[in-house]
Scaffold this motif. Structure first.
Motif, PDB file in Angstrom:
ATOM      1  N   GLN A 156       0.894  -1.289  -0.051  1.00  0.00           N
ATOM      2  CA  GLN A 156       0.012  -0.058   0.083  1.00  0.00           C
ATOM      3  C   GLN A 156       0.884   1.138  -0.052  1.00  0.00           C
ATOM      4  O   GLN A 156       0.549   2.403  -0.280  1.00  0.00           O
ATOM      5  CB  GLN A 156      -0.999  -0.111   1.262  1.00  0.00           C
ATOM      6  N   GLN A 178       3.488   1.527  -1.872  1.00  0.00           N
ATOM      7  CA  GLN A 178       4.056   1.874  -3.215  1.00  0.00           C
ATOM      8  C   GLN A 178       3.239   2.778  -3.911  1.00  0.00           C
ATOM      9  O   GLN A 178       2.045   3.115  -3.854  1.00  0.00           O
ATOM     10  CB  GLN A 178       3.870   0.638  -3.862  1.00  0.00           C
ATOM     11  N   THR A 179       3.877   3.571  -5.003  1.00  0.00           N
ATOM     12  CA  THR A 179       2.974   4.245  -6.069  1.00  0.00           C
ATOM     13  C   THR A 179       3.084   3.640  -7.353  1.00  0.00           C
ATOM     14  O   THR A 179       3.555   2.637  -7.646  1.00  0.00           O
ATOM     15  CB  THR A 179       3.950   5.774  -6.209  1.00  0.00           C
ATOM     16  N   SER A 180       2.364   4.316  -8.079  1.00  0.00           N
ATOM     17  CA  SER A 180       2.164   3.657  -9.559  1.00  0.00           C
ATOM     18  C   SER A 180       3.341   3.493 -10.457  1.00  0.00           C
ATOM     19  O   SER A 180       3.472   2.718 -11.356  1.00  0.00           O
ATOM     20  CB  SER A 180       0.927   4.503 -10.464  1.00  0.00           C
ATOM     21  N   LYS A 181       4.300   4.249  -9.793  1.00  0.00           N
ATOM     22  CA  LYS A 181       5.934   4.264 -10.495  1.00  0.00           C
ATOM     23  C   LYS A 181       6.649   3.272  -9.840  1.00  0.00           C
ATOM     24  O   LYS A 181       7.536   2.989 -10.792  1.00  0.00           O
ATOM     25  CB  LYS A 181       6.627   5.542 -10.649  1.00  0.00           C
ATOM     26  N   ASP A 182       6.391   2.583  -8.833  1.00  0.00           N
ATOM     27  CA  ASP A 182       7.235   1.763  -8.281  1.00  0.00           C
ATOM     28  C   ASP A 182       7.206   0.349  -8.835  1.00  0.00           C
ATOM     29  O   ASP A 182       6.023  -0.017  -9.098  1.00  0.00           O
ATOM     30  CB  ASP A 182       6.975   1.744  -6.619  1.00  0.00           C
ATOM     31  N   ASN A 229       6.842  -3.661  -8.169  1.00  0.00           N
ATOM     32  CA  ASN A 229       6.257  -4.302  -7.325  1.00  0.00           C
ATOM     33  C   ASN A 229       6.889  -5.888  -7.327  1.00  0.00           C
ATOM     34  O   ASN A 229       6.689  -6.468  -8.142  1.00  0.00           O
ATOM     35  CB  ASN A 229       4.707  -4.518  -7.050  1.00  0.00           C
TER      36      ASN A 229
END
Length: 258
Positions: A131, A133-137, A139
């Motif tokens: 949760q 994390q951003t959309s650029k990270d 996973n």
């Protein structure tokens, strides 16, 4: 930080280095099926290759290797994943998928290739990291669920973001050449072992299905509806296979509230 093996995560719920299994009492150099307590469920390997799962079985047979407490020798045929990497692999830059991993030599079908190793987390820590994390990270957290015949589900969360091995560079494919099998050696904390699903040529990129459906049960209608609803949150898939699903597999469980 590189580590060839799993390490205990920040929450410390599971210590993958702890030895909790008793060893077998075999006094031979290599254990014999049914005579060895580690092989009471059947033979795991044949000439270093994983025995194929019987297609008539509803559940895959669990894999237990001989461990540090066993009386058998290091040459025992039931010691494969614990020996680690045996092939020359190379991390390389792909055109669209960032870093990838390829083999520099031929790998036969059924051979162990590498482990997906990292920090072994509990559910709460895995959810917290996901949760955050951003959309650029990127996973790297993987959630493995083993469905037992009793109806119970065993969950294992591994995160190689900060501590891990070359397994973190493996890309997803909708038609992969690897498949993942939880293999237990010293305890119930499994090693997430990746085996060759087919003969793999030198220079070929290595990949597996992030969803875990490859070599497992097919997707249900309920799962399909969930995936369609979550398309806006998913990342595109660039595997290039004929059956590409257009998006990377998505698991919303770590985004839900407990």
């Amino acid at each position: 930080q590189y580590s060839p093996d799993n390490v205990a995560g920040a929450d410390g719920d599971n210590d993958p280095t702890e030895i909790t299994f008793p060893g077998c009492s075999c006094l031979t150099s290599s254990c014999v099926v049914h005579a060895c307590s580690c092989l009471c469920r059947g033979e795991n390997y044949n000439s270093l290759c994983l025995w194929p799962t019987d297609k008539e079985e509803e559940y895959a047979r669990p894999v237990f290797e001989c461990n540090a407490m066993c009386q058998c020798g290091e040459s025992c045929q039931n010691r494969v994943v614990q020996r680690g990497l045996q092939f020359r692999l190379e991390v390389f830059k792909t055109e669209k998928k960032g870093w990838g991993l390829r083999t520099l030599e031929f790998i036969a079908k059924g051979r162990f290739v590498c482990e997906y190793a990292g920090e072994v987390l509990g559910f709460n820590e895995a959810r917290r990291r996901t949760q955050a994390q951003t959309s650029k990270d990127s996973n790297y957290i993987i959630a493995v669920r083993e469905h037992l015949h009793s109806g119970q589900v065993m969950e294992t969360f591994v995160d190689p973001t900060y501590i891990g091995n070359i397994g973190r560079f493996l890309n997803h494919s909708c038609e992969p050449n690897l498949f993942m099998v939880p293999v237990r050696v010293d305890s119930m904390v499994p090693k997430l072992a990746l085996f060759a699903a087919a003969d793999i040529s030198a220079g070929e990129e290595l990949s597996y299905d992030y969803s875990g459906r490859f070599h497992n049960l097919s997707i249900t209608n309920r799962e399909q509806k969930s995936l369609e609803d979550d398309n806006s949150l998913r990342k595109p898939c660039y595997c290039g296979s004929r059956t590409c699903a257009s998006f990377l597999p998505w698991d919303s469980s770590l985004f839900s509230t407990p």
